[in-house]
Design a protein around this motif. Structure first.
Motif, short mmCIF file in Angstrom:
data_model
loop_
_atom_site.label_atom_id
_atom_site.label_comp_id
_atom_site.label_asym_id
_atom_site.label_seq_id
_atom_site.Cartn_x
_atom_site.Cartn_y
_atom_site.Cartn_z
N ILE A 27 7.96 -1.83 -15.47
CA ILE A 27 7.87 -2.92 -14.49
C ILE A 27 9.25 -3.46 -14.12
N PRO A 28 10.14 -3.77 -15.10
CA PRO A 28 11.48 -4.20 -14.68
C PRO A 28 12.21 -3.14 -13.85
N ALA A 29 12.00 -1.87 -14.17
CA ALA A 29 12.67 -0.80 -13.42
C ALA A 29 12.16 -0.72 -11.99
N VAL A 30 10.87 -0.90 -11.78
CA VAL A 30 10.31 -0.87 -10.43
C VAL A 30 10.85 -2.06 -9.62
N ILE A 31 10.92 -3.23 -10.25
CA ILE A 31 11.49 -4.42 -9.57
C ILE A 31 12.96 -4.16 -9.22
N MET A 44 20.89 6.20 -2.03
CA MET A 44 21.85 5.70 -3.01
C MET A 44 21.14 5.14 -4.24
N THR A 45 19.97 4.57 -4.05
CA THR A 45 19.18 4.07 -5.18
C THR A 45 18.82 5.23 -6.12
N ALA A 46 18.35 6.33 -5.54
CA ALA A 46 18.02 7.50 -6.35
C ALA A 46 19.25 8.05 -7.07
N SER A 79 15.54 5.65 -19.95
CA SER A 79 14.19 5.69 -19.39
C SER A 79 14.06 4.74 -18.21
N MET A 80 14.69 3.59 -18.33
CA MET A 80 14.65 2.62 -17.23
C MET A 80 15.35 3.21 -15.99
N PHE A 81 16.50 3.84 -16.20
CA PHE A 81 17.19 4.48 -15.09
C PHE A 81 16.34 5.60 -14.48
N PRO A 85 14.70 6.78 -9.74
CA PRO A 85 14.51 7.88 -8.77
C PRO A 85 13.05 8.34 -8.70
N THR A 86 12.33 8.21 -9.81
CA THR A 86 10.92 8.60 -9.80
C THR A 86 10.14 7.71 -8.83
#
Length: 197
Positions: A27-31, A44-46, A79-81, A85-86
Motif C-alpha cells: 500500500i505505501p508503495a502504490v501511494i 521515469m517512475t518505472a 520489495s517496495m521498490f 514498476p509492477t
C-alpha cells in the motif's frame, strides 16, 4: 527463498516473515507510485523503482545477504521498490495501445493485452522452473551442509541473477521504450485530430 533461508541464513521460518513484510509495503508503495508518477511521469517512475530494486539486490548480494536483520531491512525496501514498476506497468498497456494505433491506424487492445498476459504467465512458469535448475547447477544438495562455493552460488541465484536481469531490463527500457508522458500526450492529441479516439 526457502532453501536460501534454511541453508544460508539458518532461518527456515523467515519465509512467513518476508511474505508478511512484502504484503505490508504494497500500500505505501502504490501511494508512492502515484506521487512519483505525477511528478516525473510513468516511464521515469518505472526507472526509479527498477533502479531502486537493483541497488537493494546489489547490497544484499555484496554486503547484507548473510545476516538476517540487515537482509530483512534491505529486502523489504527492495520489495517496495519492485512494487513501483509492477504497478505502473499496467498503465503502459493503454499507452502502447494508443501508440500502436497512432503508428498503424489499427487499435488492437486485445492482442496487446493478451500478449502482456501471456508474457506474465510465461514468466511465472519460468520462475517455477529456473530456480530448481540453477540450484542444481551450483551444486545444491538437500539435507546436507552446503559447500562454500554452493553458498556463493545460492547467493548469486537469489540476488545476483535477479540483479543482472533487472539491469538488462532497465537498459532495454531506457533505450527502446520511447513513450514518455509528454510523447504519449502528443500521440493522443494527434489521434483526436485524426478522429480516431
Amino acid at each position: 527463498q526457502l532453501f536460501y533461508f534454511d541453508y544460508v541464513l539458518g532461518q527456515e521460518g523467515l519465509v512467513g516473515v518476508v511474505s508478511t513484510l512484502n504484503v505490508i509495503v504494497v500500500i505505501p508503495a502504490v501511494i508512492l507510485t502515484t506521487y512519483i508518477s505525477k511528478r516525473v511521469g510513468k516511464k521515469m517512475t518505472a526507472i526509479i523503482g527498477t533502479a531502486g530494486f537493483s541497488i537493494c539486490e546489489l547490497l544484499n548480494f555484496t554486503l547484507f545477504g548473510g545476516e538476517v536483520i540487515p537482509f530483512l531491512i534491505v529486502n523489504t525496501i527492495g520489495s517496495m521498490f519492485l512494487v513501483i514498476p509492477t504497478t505502473v506497468s499496467w498503465a503502459f498497456i493503454a499507452d502502447v495501445v494508443e501508440y500502436g494505433q497512432w503508428q498503424s491506424g489499427l487499435r488492437s487492445e486485445g492482442i496487446i493485452y493478451s500478449s502482456y498476459s501471456f508474457t506474465r504467465k510465461l514468466s511465472q512458469a519460468l520462475a517455477g522452473f529456473l530456480p530448481g535448475l540453477a540450484l542444481a547447477m551450483v551444486g545444491f544438495k538437500s539435507n546436507v551442509e552446503q559447500t562454500a562455493s554452493t553458498i556463493v552460488g545460492m547467493k548469486f541465484v537469489f540476488f545476483g541473477f535477479p540483479l543482472i536481469i533487472t539491469i538488462l531490463g532497465l537498459f532495454i527500457f531506457l533505450i527502446f521504450y520511447p513513450l514518455t508522458d509528454k510523447r504519449h500526450n502528443q500521440i493522443v492529441k494527434e489521434l483526436a485530430l485524426r478522429e480516431e479516439l
